[in-house]
Design a protein around this motif. Structure first.
Motif, PDB file in Angstrom:
ATOM      1  N   ALA A 111      65.986 -56.807  11.395  1.00  0.00           N
ATOM      2  CA  ALA A 111      67.068 -57.143  11.932  1.00  0.00           C
ATOM      3  C   ALA A 111      66.568 -57.128  13.377  1.00  0.00           C
ATOM      4  O   ALA A 111      65.946 -56.119  13.862  1.00  0.00           O
ATOM      5  N   GLN A 112      67.356 -57.867  14.305  1.00  0.00           N
ATOM      6  CA  GLN A 112      67.153 -57.750  15.739  1.00  0.00           C
ATOM      7  C   GLN A 112      68.119 -58.640  16.367  1.00  0.00           C
ATOM      8  O   GLN A 112      68.257 -59.912  16.397  1.00  0.00           O
ATOM      9  N   ASN A 113      68.618 -58.114  17.523  1.00  0.00           N
ATOM     10  CA  ASN A 113      69.393 -58.874  18.371  1.00  0.00           C
ATOM     11  C   ASN A 113      69.450 -58.271  19.723  1.00  0.00           C
ATOM     12  O   ASN A 113      68.929 -57.314  20.054  1.00  0.00           O
ATOM     13  N   ASP A 114      70.376 -58.302  20.748  1.00  0.00           N
ATOM     14  CA  ASP A 114      70.518 -57.772  21.721  1.00  0.00           C
ATOM     15  C   ASP A 114      70.939 -56.265  21.860  1.00  0.00           C
ATOM     16  O   ASP A 114      70.557 -55.515  22.874  1.00  0.00           O
ATOM     17  N   HIS A 115      71.329 -55.718  20.759  1.00  0.00           N
ATOM     18  CA  HIS A 115      71.859 -54.417  20.583  1.00  0.00           C
ATOM     19  C   HIS A 115      71.084 -53.557  19.734  1.00  0.00           C
ATOM     20  O   HIS A 115      71.116 -52.210  19.595  1.00  0.00           O
ATOM     21  N   HIS A 116      70.028 -54.264  18.845  1.00  0.00           N
ATOM     22  CA  HIS A 116      69.480 -53.311  17.862  1.00  0.00           C
ATOM     23  C   HIS A 116      68.114 -53.990  17.385  1.00  0.00           C
ATOM     24  O   HIS A 116      68.133 -55.143  17.540  1.00  0.00           O
ATOM     25  N   SER A 117      67.316 -53.536  16.805  1.00  0.00           N
ATOM     26  CA  SER A 117      66.174 -53.727  16.286  1.00  0.00           C
ATOM     27  C   SER A 117      65.588 -52.862  15.304  1.00  0.00           C
ATOM     28  O   SER A 117      65.613 -51.575  15.469  1.00  0.00           O
ATOM     29  N   LEU A 118      65.189 -53.432  13.911  1.00  0.00           N
ATOM     30  CA  LEU A 118      65.247 -52.678  12.806  1.00  0.00           C
ATOM     31  C   LEU A 118      63.693 -53.385  12.204  1.00  0.00           C
ATOM     32  O   LEU A 118      63.710 -54.434  11.842  1.00  0.00           O
ATOM     33  N   THR A 119      62.549 -52.549  12.474  1.00  0.00           N
ATOM     34  CA  THR A 119      61.202 -53.152  11.793  1.00  0.00           C
ATOM     35  C   THR A 119      60.392 -52.043  11.367  1.00  0.00           C
ATOM     36  O   THR A 119      60.388 -50.912  11.339  1.00  0.00           O
ATOM     37  N   LEU A 120      59.911 -52.597  10.221  1.00  0.00           N
ATOM     38  CA  LEU A 120      58.824 -51.847   9.371  1.00  0.00           C
ATOM     39  C   LEU A 120      57.299 -51.929   9.881  1.00  0.00           C
ATOM     40  O   LEU A 120      57.100 -52.944  10.592  1.00  0.00           O
ATOM     41  N   PHE A 121      56.718 -51.014   9.953  1.00  0.00           N
ATOM     42  CA  PHE A 121      55.129 -50.938  10.651  1.00  0.00           C
ATOM     43  C   PHE A 121      54.230 -50.463   9.503  1.00  0.00           C
ATOM     44  O   PHE A 121      54.642 -49.321   8.839  1.00  0.00           O
ATOM     45  N   ALA A 122      53.139 -50.838   9.427  1.00  0.00           N
ATOM     46  CA  ALA A 122      52.181 -50.130   8.728  1.00  0.00           C
ATOM     47  C   ALA A 122      50.644 -50.198   9.495  1.00  0.00           C
ATOM     48  O   ALA A 122      50.234 -51.356  10.052  1.00  0.00           O
ATOM     49  N   PHE A 123      50.365 -48.989   9.779  1.00  0.00           N
ATOM     50  CA  PHE A 123      49.155 -48.823  10.783  1.00  0.00           C
ATOM     51  C   PHE A 123      48.002 -48.347   9.891  1.00  0.00           C
ATOM     52  O   PHE A 123      48.160 -47.550   8.916  1.00  0.00           O
ATOM     53  N   GLU A 124      46.891 -49.168   9.880  1.00  0.00           N
ATOM     54  CA  GLU A 124      45.613 -48.380   9.496  1.00  0.00           C
ATOM     55  C   GLU A 124      45.251 -47.380  10.106  1.00  0.00           C
ATOM     56  O   GLU A 124      45.561 -47.109  11.187  1.00  0.00           O
ATOM     57  N   LYS A 125      44.498 -46.458   9.575  1.00  0.00           N
ATOM     58  CA  LYS A 125      44.115 -45.306  10.270  1.00  0.00           C
ATOM     59  C   LYS A 125      43.321 -45.444  11.468  1.00  0.00           C
ATOM     60  O   LYS A 125      42.556 -46.403  11.673  1.00  0.00           O
ATOM     61  N   GLY A 126      43.697 -44.774  12.555  1.00  0.00           N
ATOM     62  CA  GLY A 126      42.980 -45.060  13.842  1.00  0.00           C
ATOM     63  C   GLY A 126      43.670 -46.046  14.784  1.00  0.00           C
ATOM     64  O   GLY A 126      43.433 -46.168  16.056  1.00  0.00           O
ATOM     65  N   GLU A 127      44.758 -46.844  14.153  1.00  0.00           N
ATOM     66  CA  GLU A 127      45.402 -47.820  15.072  1.00  0.00           C
ATOM     67  C   GLU A 127      46.333 -47.260  15.773  1.00  0.00           C
ATOM     68  O   GLU A 127      46.871 -46.256  15.264  1.00  0.00           O
ATOM     69  N   GLU A 128      46.785 -48.058  17.036  1.00  0.00           N
ATOM     70  CA  GLU A 128      47.882 -47.166  17.726  1.00  0.00           C
ATOM     71  C   GLU A 128      48.705 -48.288  18.421  1.00  0.00           C
ATOM     72  O   GLU A 128      47.984 -49.386  18.778  1.00  0.00           O
ATOM     73  N   ILE A 129      49.680 -47.869  18.935  1.00  0.00           N
ATOM     74  CA  ILE A 129      50.398 -48.852  19.875  1.00  0.00           C
ATOM     75  C   ILE A 129      50.356 -47.944  21.284  1.00  0.00           C
ATOM     76  O   ILE A 129      51.082 -46.628  21.203  1.00  0.00           O
ATOM     77  N   SER A 130      50.104 -48.396  22.370  1.00  0.00           N
ATOM     78  CA  SER A 130      49.512 -47.465  23.533  1.00  0.00           C
ATOM     79  C   SER A 130      50.859 -47.313  24.359  1.00  0.00           C
ATOM     80  O   SER A 130      52.016 -47.786  23.714  1.00  0.00           O
ATOM     81  N   LEU A 159      61.414 -48.271  12.231  1.00  0.00           N
ATOM     82  CA  LEU A 159      61.764 -48.166  13.723  1.00  0.00           C
ATOM     83  C   LEU A 159      62.927 -48.968  14.067  1.00  0.00           C
ATOM     84  O   LEU A 159      63.171 -49.890  13.531  1.00  0.00           O
ATOM     85  N   LEU A 160      64.030 -48.044  14.356  1.00  0.00           N
ATOM     86  CA  LEU A 160      65.221 -48.482  14.701  1.00  0.00           C
ATOM     87  C   LEU A 160      65.408 -48.166  16.310  1.00  0.00           C
ATOM     88  O   LEU A 160      65.447 -47.047  16.608  1.00  0.00           O
ATOM     89  N   VAL A 161      65.825 -49.441  16.884  1.00  0.00           N
ATOM     90  CA  VAL A 161      66.003 -49.065  18.301  1.00  0.00           C
ATOM     91  C   VAL A 161      67.406 -49.637  18.454  1.00  0.00           C
ATOM     92  O   VAL A 161      67.761 -50.873  17.958  1.00  0.00           O
ATOM     93  N   LEU A 162      68.124 -48.675  19.393  1.00  0.00           N
ATOM     94  CA  LEU A 162      69.683 -48.925  19.722  1.00  0.00           C
ATOM     95  C   LEU A 162      69.456 -49.320  21.111  1.00  0.00           C
ATOM     96  O   LEU A 162      69.271 -48.488  21.925  1.00  0.00           O
ATOM     97  N   PHE A 163      69.874 -50.463  21.918  1.00  0.00           N
ATOM     98  CA  PHE A 163      70.023 -50.744  23.026  1.00  0.00           C
ATOM     99  C   PHE A 163      71.515 -50.518  23.425  1.00  0.00           C
ATOM    100  O   PHE A 163      72.340 -50.948  23.099  1.00  0.00           O
ATOM    101  N   PRO A 164      71.795 -49.956  25.043  1.00  0.00           N
ATOM    102  CA  PRO A 164      72.805 -49.917  25.296  1.00  0.00           C
ATOM    103  C   PRO A 164      73.553 -51.191  25.655  1.00  0.00           C
ATOM    104  O   PRO A 164      72.822 -51.970  25.985  1.00  0.00           O
ATOM    105  N   GLU A 165      74.747 -51.348  25.727  1.00  0.00           N
ATOM    106  CA  GLU A 165      75.448 -52.664  26.035  1.00  0.00           C
ATOM    107  C   GLU A 165      75.439 -52.639  27.578  1.00  0.00           C
ATOM    108  O   GLU A 165      75.524 -51.488  28.352  1.00  0.00           O
TER     109      GLU A 165
END
Length: 114
Positions: free
Chosen positions: A33-52, A106-112
């Motif tokens: 799910a994603q809009n201006d107020h929230h984002s809901l995302t599944l992630f699968a990382f292989e060992k050693g992978e990263e988001i900087s 990952l659940l991100v809630l954005f302020p109005e």
């Protein structure tokens, strides 16, 4: 009315970790799910992978679904295992590193906007 949730079956019991597969040498993501107020995302990382290190405009909640991950928030390392959760505050530098294969929701809630 159109459903806000996408890329996932509705009206049935599901295993969240089973909704995304590991990809060799990569980070896989699946937006639920994603809009201006929230984002809901599944992630699968292989060992050693990263988001900087980066910042988000909203508060972000990470829920560990499989494996172990290292979440760094404002330079402090946190080690997350299955079933554990951590909040990454808005506008604070953070990063994600897979200590072993790691799946997270990952659940991100954005302020109005005022």
């Amino acid at each position: 009315m159109e459903s806000i949730m996408k890329n996932i079956a509705k009206d049935e019991i599901l295993s969240l970790p089973g909704q995304i597969d590991y990809l060799p040498g990569q980070i896989a993501s699946k937006t639920l799910a994603q809009n201006d107020h929230h984002s809901l995302t599944l992630f699968a990382f292989e060992k050693g992978e990263e988001i900087s290190t980066h910042e988000s405009g909203g508060d972000a909640m990470v829920i560990a679904l499989d494996g172990k991950g290292q979440i760094t928030i404002d330079g402090k390392e946190h080690h997350l295992s299955v079933g554990e959760t951590i909040i990454m505050p808005a506008k604070v530098p953070h990063a994600v590193y897979a200590e072993e294969r790691f799946k997270m929701l990952l659940l991100v809630l954005f302020p109005e906007e005022a």
